[in-house]
Motif scaffolding. Structure first.
Motif, mmCIF file in Angstrom:
data_model
loop_
_atom_site.group_PDB
_atom_site.id
_atom_site.type_symbol
_atom_site.label_atom_id
_atom_site.label_comp_id
_atom_site.label_asym_id
_atom_site.label_seq_id
_atom_site.Cartn_x
_atom_site.Cartn_y
_atom_site.Cartn_z
ATOM 1 N N THR A 111 -15.283 5.302 -1.678
ATOM 2 C CA THR A 111 -15.198 4.634 -0.373
ATOM 3 C C THR A 111 -13.797 4.108 -0.120
ATOM 4 N N PHE A 112 -13.184 3.497 -1.149
ATOM 5 C CA PHE A 112 -11.838 2.973 -0.967
ATOM 6 C C PHE A 112 -10.849 4.104 -0.698
ATOM 7 N N GLU A 113 -11.015 5.206 -1.403
ATOM 8 C CA GLU A 113 -10.117 6.346 -1.194
ATOM 9 C C GLU A 113 -10.223 6.866 0.237
ATOM 10 N N GLN A 114 -11.439 6.914 0.768
ATOM 11 C CA GLN A 114 -11.632 7.363 2.136
ATOM 12 C C GLN A 114 -10.969 6.406 3.128
ATOM 13 N N LEU A 115 -11.162 5.101 2.934
ATOM 14 C CA LEU A 115 -10.573 4.112 3.834
ATOM 15 C C LEU A 115 -9.048 4.149 3.762
ATOM 16 N N ALA A 116 -8.516 4.282 2.541
ATOM 17 C CA ALA A 116 -7.063 4.343 2.372
ATOM 18 C C ALA A 116 -6.486 5.556 3.084
ATOM 19 N N THR A 117 -7.149 6.683 2.969
ATOM 20 C CA THR A 117 -6.676 7.903 3.634
ATOM 21 C C THR A 117 -6.658 7.719 5.146
ATOM 22 N N GLU A 118 -7.686 7.078 5.681
ATOM 23 C CA GLU A 118 -7.744 6.838 7.124
ATOM 24 C C GLU A 118 -6.648 5.881 7.575
ATOM 25 N N LEU A 119 -6.228 4.979 6.682
ATOM 26 C CA LEU A 119 -5.149 4.049 7.006
ATOM 27 C C LEU A 119 -3.774 4.692 6.833
ATOM 28 N N GLY A 120 -3.720 5.836 6.152
ATOM 29 C CA GLY A 120 -2.459 6.557 6.040
ATOM 30 C C GLY A 120 -1.764 6.468 4.700
ATOM 31 N N PHE A 121 -2.468 6.042 3.639
ATOM 32 C CA PHE A 121 -1.853 6.041 2.315
ATOM 33 C C PHE A 121 -2.864 6.540 1.285
ATOM 34 N N SER A 122 -2.373 6.872 0.119
ATOM 35 C CA SER A 122 -3.227 7.378 -0.949
ATOM 36 C C SER A 122 -3.445 6.292 -1.986
ATOM 37 N N CYS A 123 -4.698 5.978 -2.250
ATOM 38 C CA CYS A 123 -4.967 4.952 -3.257
ATOM 39 C C CYS A 123 -4.577 5.440 -4.650
ATOM 40 N N ARG A 124 -4.479 6.746 -4.832
ATOM 41 C CA ARG A 124 -4.098 7.282 -6.145
ATOM 42 C C ARG A 124 -2.598 7.173 -6.388
ATOM 43 N N GLU A 125 -1.844 6.908 -5.315
ATOM 44 C CA GLU A 125 -0.395 6.773 -5.459
ATOM 45 C C GLU A 125 0.078 5.339 -5.314
ATOM 46 N N ALA A 126 -0.809 4.434 -4.869
ATOM 47 C CA ALA A 126 -0.441 3.017 -4.757
ATOM 48 C C ALA A 126 -0.257 2.473 -6.166
ATOM 49 N N GLY A 127 0.923 1.964 -6.449
ATOM 50 C CA GLY A 127 1.270 1.768 -7.848
ATOM 51 C C GLY A 127 1.297 0.363 -8.380
ATOM 52 N N GLY A 128 0.636 0.167 -9.508
ATOM 53 C CA GLY A 128 0.854 -0.972 -10.371
ATOM 54 C C GLY A 128 0.341 -2.315 -9.900
ATOM 55 N N LEU A 129 0.584 -3.299 -10.752
ATOM 56 C CA LEU A 129 0.179 -4.668 -10.441
ATOM 57 C C LEU A 129 0.923 -5.208 -9.234
ATOM 58 N N ALA A 130 2.149 -4.763 -9.032
ATOM 59 C CA ALA A 130 2.933 -5.202 -7.874
ATOM 60 C C ALA A 130 3.798 -4.045 -7.388
ATOM 61 N N GLU A 131 3.975 -3.973 -6.079
ATOM 62 C CA GLU A 131 4.792 -2.909 -5.502
ATOM 63 C C GLU A 131 5.489 -3.439 -4.259
ATOM 64 N N VAL A 132 6.755 -3.076 -4.098
ATOM 65 C CA VAL A 132 7.549 -3.497 -2.950
ATOM 66 C C VAL A 132 7.946 -2.268 -2.144
ATOM 67 N N ARG A 133 7.782 -2.365 -0.819
ATOM 68 C CA ARG A 133 8.113 -1.244 0.062
ATOM 69 C C ARG A 133 9.143 -1.662 1.100
ATOM 70 N N ASN A 134 9.691 -0.697 1.770
ATOM 71 C CA ASN A 134 10.594 -0.934 2.880
ATOM 72 C C ASN A 134 9.782 -1.440 4.074
ATOM 73 N N PRO A 135 10.047 -2.643 4.576
ATOM 74 C CA PRO A 135 9.242 -3.162 5.696
ATOM 75 C C PRO A 135 9.388 -2.341 6.966
ATOM 76 N N PHE A 136 10.467 -1.572 7.080
ATOM 77 C CA PHE A 136 10.678 -0.758 8.268
ATOM 78 C C PHE A 136 9.991 0.605 8.168
#
Length: 385
Positions: free
Chosen positions: A8-33
């Motif tokens: 279910t989480f994988e499906q929701l993540a895909t619909e939001l535009g990201f892959s839960c299998r690639e979301a990394g680690g205990l903490a992750e920082v992204r470009n806000p832009f």
């Protein structure tokens, strides 16, 4: 962390535009832009800044005036977060996956924790919103005059108004997505589960406020003091009891409405009506009382006055920019397939929140309990563990 990437989480993540299998680690920082859209970093900045300033104010008040109540609200709300949220993110890891499936998924923000499950702004929104609601009620003197329970009900009502402005906008702007097939999210109130509207917007802050005032706030009002260890264990207990309160308070709906979605929705709504019927006349009466008696002792919080305006202004801007897609929506969804919230309900919440903000601006600007609390060796009654 693919072993925790539930279907279910994988499906929701895909619909939001990201892959839960690639979301990394205990903490992750992204470009806000580089986030889904520009509203995500604006929301994130507003909430995180507010939480940081609320903590700074709480520390300053404790150091200057010996009042730890704001600190306990801030950390008690954070403790509640870390008790409630992780099992919802990883039901299998907590052994509850046979009873609780994934209820929602947050989109990825600039700073995320727990493999894309927990954005930093969600950590921040618990103490920020709790501080705004608690301090508005405290400023109006409700706890002093009507006691712990009525004060807590008023906190739940105020928090609900501020939170639902945000709650009914998030799914349209892809801040998160609900699992609409999950029975725990039923019935839906447009894009928001009614259980969220009642439990997480009104009942949990009510529960938190009750235990904060019961274990700390009322003693501070009497001039009592606490040692560091006493505050630590009380804060932990407040987080735990606040979590239990969140399970106990909605029992009429969760137990008696378990066999019927319609009945469950009616009972949830009835609990919210009770909170509203109790809180509205009390808040109005207290505001009028303080206006009529400038010498009545009351509490003030400069940070809450200012950040109430900031929060409502940012939310108004975000809502205004979302309205074109909202009005073009067909069958409850935008052209991009995102669900829309309830505009009339949001407008009512805006009205309540604005009136609450106006109320704390229009009470006499007298800092009656900004004076230092006496030390235990002077006039205060020592508080024992």
């Amino acid at each position: 962390m693919t072993d925790h990437c539930a279907t279910t989480f994988e499906q929701l993540a895909t619909e939001l535009g990201f892959s839960c299998r690639e979301a990394g680690g205990l903490a992750e920082v992204r470009n806000p832009f580089a986030l889904e859209n520009w509203t995500l970093p604006v929301l994130e900045f507003t909430i995180v800044l507010g939480a940081v300033l609320a903590l700074v104010y709480a520390v300053m008040r404790f150091r200057r005036h010996g009042d730890p109540t704001n600190l306990v609200v801030w950390f008690g709300a954070t403790a509640y977060l870390f008790i409630i949220e992780p099992p919802l993110y990883f039901p299998a890891a907590f052994g509850i996956d046979e009873h609780v499936d994934t209820m929602f998924a947050h989109n990825v923000f600039t700073v995320d924790f727990l493999w894309g499950r927990l954005p930093l702004y969600i950590v921040a929104i618990y103490p920020l919103m709790a501080t705004l609601a608690f301090e508005i009620v405290r400023t109006l003197g409700v706890f002093r005059r009507y006691g712990v329970l009525i004060g807590a009900v008023c906190v739940g009502f105020v928090h609900h108004a501020f939170y639902e402005i945000f709650d009914h906008l998030g799914p349209q702007l892809r801040w998160w997505e609900w699992s609409t097939e999950n029975p725990l999210n039923q019935p839906m109130f447009d894009s928001v589960p009614l259980p969220s509207v009642v439990v997480f917007a009104a009942l949990w802050p009510m529960s938190l406020a009750f235990f904060v005032q019961r274990l700390v706030g009322r003693h501070v009002d009497k001039g009592q003091t606490f040692t560091g260890p006493q505050l630590v264990w009380r804060t932990v207990v407040i987080g735990v009891l606040g979590s239990l309160g969140t399970a106990v308070l909605p029992i009429p709906a969760t137990v008696f409405g378990s066999g019927s979605t319609t009945l469950r929705g009616f009972l949830y709504a009835a609990e919210l009506v009770v909170v509203t019927v109790v809180a509205v006349p009390i808040l109005i009466r207290q505001w009028l009382r303080l206006r009529q008696d400038p010498n009545a002792p009351h509490h003030t919080n400069g940070f809450v006055r200012i950040y109430t305006v900031v929060y409502l202004s940012v939310m108004a801007l975000l809502w205004v920019t979302a309205l074109p897609d909202f009005f073009d929506a067909v069958d409850g969804s935008t052209s991009e397939g995102d669900p829309i919230g309830n505009l009339w309900y949001t407008a009512a919440c805006f009205a309540v929140a604005i009136l609450c903000g106006a109320a704390i601006f229009t009470v006499p600007n007298r800092k009656a309990d900004e004076t230092p609390i006496p030390s235990a060796g002077e006039h205060a009654v020592p508080q024992t563990a």
